[in-house]
Scaffold this motif. Sequence first.
Motif: not given
Length: 253
Positions: A73-77, A213-218, A247-253
């Motif tokens: 996951y990225s550090a984005d909230t 669908s929101i650019g996050a990953g689970a 677990a859910v967070g924004k994906k790390r590029e």
Amino acid sequence: MTRYEQQRNFLKSNFHEFKHIKTDKIKGIAQPPIVKSFDSKSPIIDLPKASKNVVRKGSIFDCIEQRRSTRFYSADTLSLEELSYLLWATQGITGISKNGLTLRTVPCSGATHTLETYLMIMRVEGVRQGIYRYLPVEHKLLFMFELDQLEQKIDAITLDQPFVPNFARKASVLFAWSTTPYRSEWKYDISAHKKILIDVGHVCQNLYLASESIGAGACAIGIYDQKLIDEVLELDGDEEFVIYLGAVGKKRE
């Protein structure tokens, strides 16, 4: 194969056995509440109405095709709007049937709705770290309490993950789904428990697709310390206990 027999039989339909059982519903025993009560004086966060405006990937085909278990996951909230959408997608109420049953975004055996959604929030914009519970009827977040060393507790709860150790602590939110089995046992008796596991599978798959669908990953988590997670969430471990994590967070590029 004899050591597998009991668990394999659990996976099979037991309809012929069940139809001869007089369930608590048939006995005329009152139906248990399908949502957990709460103290109205507790701190409650009003969630924004779930909106398609947070959706970045509008094609269900693309979401299904590109969905993967995400452990980096990225550090984005996450925004509060995005969290609202994820909660709506997994347990949101979309209507009431003629006989008073809640209609939700996920299928549920006999509308018994044994599941409760708890959240360990680490990184959601405008929301302090802590333990929360989703209130589906009100579409609100109930703040339960802060937890010292939250990320370390998550490490202890999620044990030794086989692919990426300690990944869950780096997510924005850890979903924890508990079950109150009697909500289904009242209606289905010995058939309830297989149905409960099927129901939570529907919920977690919606979390995967909504996150995509929101650019996050689970990432679903089935390896966890049962006693510890129940204690942390102040569950009795018998009448209510956790059965799945995600677990859910924004994906790390």
